[in-house]
Each structure stands twice: as structure tokens, then as C-alpha cells.
Write an enzyme that holds these catalytic residues in place. Structure first.
Site, mmCIF file in Angstrom:
data_model
loop_
_atom_site.group_PDB
_atom_site.id
_atom_site.type_symbol
_atom_site.label_atom_id
_atom_site.label_comp_id
_atom_site.label_asym_id
_atom_site.label_seq_id
_atom_site.Cartn_x
_atom_site.Cartn_y
_atom_site.Cartn_z
ATOM 1 N N ASP A 173 -6.023 8.293 8.383
ATOM 2 C CA ASP A 173 -5.511 8.574 6.961
ATOM 3 C C ASP A 173 -4.239 7.937 6.769
ATOM 4 O O ASP A 173 -3.452 8.399 7.484
ATOM 5 C CB ASP A 173 -5.403 9.993 6.722
ATOM 6 C CG ASP A 173 -4.913 10.335 5.465
ATOM 7 O OD1 ASP A 173 -4.165 9.722 4.657
ATOM 8 O OD2 ASP A 173 -5.189 11.628 4.894
ATOM 9 N N ILE A 174 -3.898 7.104 6.112
ATOM 10 C CA ILE A 174 -2.642 6.231 5.758
ATOM 11 C C ILE A 174 -1.533 7.042 5.592
ATOM 12 O O ILE A 174 -0.424 6.878 5.747
ATOM 13 C CB ILE A 174 -2.776 5.134 5.070
ATOM 14 C CG1 ILE A 174 -2.008 3.977 5.137
ATOM 15 C CG2 ILE A 174 -2.981 5.649 3.469
ATOM 16 C CD1 ILE A 174 -2.175 2.393 4.490
ATOM 17 N N ASN A 200 -2.304 -0.021 -8.426
ATOM 18 C CA ASN A 200 -2.784 -0.764 -9.792
ATOM 19 C C ASN A 200 -1.493 -1.159 -10.332
ATOM 20 O O ASN A 200 -0.215 -0.729 -10.145
ATOM 21 C CB ASN A 200 -3.680 0.092 -10.381
ATOM 22 C CG ASN A 200 -3.175 1.146 -11.147
ATOM 23 O OD1 ASN A 200 -2.017 1.177 -11.757
ATOM 24 N ND2 ASN A 200 -3.708 2.463 -10.923
ATOM 25 N N GLY A 233 -8.376 6.438 -4.866
ATOM 26 C CA GLY A 233 -8.366 6.023 -3.472
ATOM 27 C C GLY A 233 -7.164 5.910 -2.912
ATOM 28 O O GLY A 233 -6.515 6.938 -3.028
ATOM 29 N N VAL A 234 -6.710 4.891 -2.113
ATOM 30 C CA VAL A 234 -5.498 4.995 -1.358
ATOM 31 C C VAL A 234 -4.386 5.449 -2.150
ATOM 32 O O VAL A 234 -3.295 6.245 -2.019
ATOM 33 C CB VAL A 234 -5.335 3.586 -0.472
ATOM 34 C CG1 VAL A 234 -4.024 3.482 -0.198
ATOM 35 C CG2 VAL A 234 -6.292 3.458 0.443
ATOM 36 N N ASP A 235 -4.450 4.658 -3.507
ATOM 37 C CA ASP A 235 -3.245 4.902 -4.484
ATOM 38 C C ASP A 235 -3.172 6.445 -4.814
ATOM 39 O O ASP A 235 -1.931 6.918 -4.609
ATOM 40 C CB ASP A 235 -3.586 4.008 -5.648
ATOM 41 C CG ASP A 235 -2.560 4.025 -6.507
ATOM 42 O OD1 ASP A 235 -1.249 4.277 -6.278
ATOM 43 O OD2 ASP A 235 -2.499 3.643 -7.647
ATOM 44 N N SER A 288 -7.747 -4.232 -1.715
ATOM 45 C CA SER A 288 -8.810 -4.910 -2.635
ATOM 46 C C SER A 288 -10.192 -4.499 -2.246
ATOM 47 O O SER A 288 -11.111 -4.753 -2.927
ATOM 48 C CB SER A 288 -8.545 -6.577 -2.681
ATOM 49 O OG SER A 288 -7.471 -6.332 -3.805
ATOM 50 N N GLY A 333 -11.756 -1.565 -1.954
ATOM 51 C CA GLY A 333 -12.360 -0.431 -2.259
ATOM 52 C C GLY A 333 -13.075 -0.742 -3.726
ATOM 53 O O GLY A 333 -13.575 -1.382 -4.128
#
Length: 175
Positions: free
Chosen positions: A11-12, A25, A33-35, A123, A125
Site C-alpha cells: 500500500d503506497i 488527475n 485508485g491511488v489518487d 497510468s 490503472g
């Protein structure tokens, strides 16, 4: 000398590094997602910093391939480096934009004096970039930047969320 690239599953948002890269974005105002995970775990300070950027230096948002840093809020990192990767398109080669997302993130990390940086699979995901190609571009671009020997970055950790991504990045790194 040890390899300056690590590839791990995890998990980042839990990475104790100087800077975590967010696959953002262009609005910088959160997403999926990650964001979304970085914004949720990092708390309101990240969104406040992003809103300030939008109100001042980035009124039209962050362009694809560029990067900008904010506080990391409640994350164990010191900074979040937001970068916008390209949406994959069969009809157009957007590889230079994806390479620039990694290069720009590492440039910002150097400007901050960050020694350790954690990246997601930018990019790969919701933006639809084929995983093996995304991994190849990520690893080769980061290796090229790190091999130049310029700057403070000593370790790049690719933090992958699932086994498919982990395998793709390990193949790209020759592991």
C-alpha cells in the site's frame, strides 16, 4: 552498490519514504485508485494544498507528464509528488508523456532533496495503459534518470497493489 530500484507489493500510503508519488488527475482534487487512497489517508492537508495550487500557480490544472509537490499530510512520507500520466490510446503513442511523468516526478524529488521515493504504476490503472508496457517504461525511465547520477534520489521503490502489477514490474526489472 545496491540496486537503487526496489519492487514491492503493498500500500503506497504506508510507505515510510521521503516522497510518495501520486498518480493524480489534472484537477489535483482527488479521484479514484491511488489518487483517492492518498487523499483519504493523507487527510485534508493534501486537498487544501492542491486547492491552493489550483487557486494560484495551476488554475487550469496540472498538465499531463508534469509533477508538483505538496505536503503529505498524515502519510508517513514528508511530501506527495502529484503527477499526471497519460490515458493510454491504441491510436497514438503517448510513451513520451508517461516517461515525462516519471522524469518530472524525479526532478521534483531532487528539488525537494528527497532521497527515497515511492511510485505507483502510473497510468496502469483506470487510465488503461497495458501493464507490461507501463512497467517497462517506468523501470527503464527511472533507471536512466538514476544512472545519470544527478541529484539526491538514492532509492526508488515501486509499490504495486496486486500480484499482476508486481510480476510485470519484476519482469521489466529483470528480476
Amino acid at each position: 552498490m545496491a540496486d537503487p530500484i526496489e519492487i514491492v507489493r503493498g500500500d503506497i500510503t504506508e510507505q515510510a519514504v521521503d516522497a510518495v508519488v501520486n498518480a493524480a488527475n489534472s484537477s489535483l482534487l482527488g479521484g479514484g485508485g491511488v489518487d483517492g487512497a492518498i487523499h483519504r489517508r493523507g487527510g485534508p492537508a493534501i486537498l487544501a494544498a492542491c486547492r491552493e495550487l489550483r487557486a494560484t500557480t495551476l488554475p487550469d490544472g496540472l498538465p499531463t507528464g508534469q509533477a508538483v509537490a505538496t505536503t503529505a499530510g498524515d502519510l508517513p512520507a514528508q511530501w506527495v509528488i502529484h503527477t499526471v500520466g497519460p490515458v493510454w490510446a491504441r491510436s497514438e503513442d503517448r510513451t513520451p508523456d508517461l516517461q515525462n511523468a516519471y522524469r518530472s516526478s524525479l526532478r521534483v524529488a531532487r528539488e525537494l532533496g528527497a532521497a527515497t521515493v515511492a511510485f505507483p504504476a502510473v497510468s496502469a490503472g483506470v487510465y488503461g495503459w497495458p501493464l507490461d508496457d507501463a512497467a517497462r517504461i517506468a523501470v527503464s525511465t527511472v533507471r536512466a534518470v538514476l544512472s545519470s547520477g544527478v541529484g539526491s534520489v538514492e532509492l526508488v521503490r515501486f509499490v504495486l497493489f496486486n500480484d499482476d502489477a508486481l510480476s510485470a514490474f519484476r519482469r521489466a526489472a529483470g528480476e
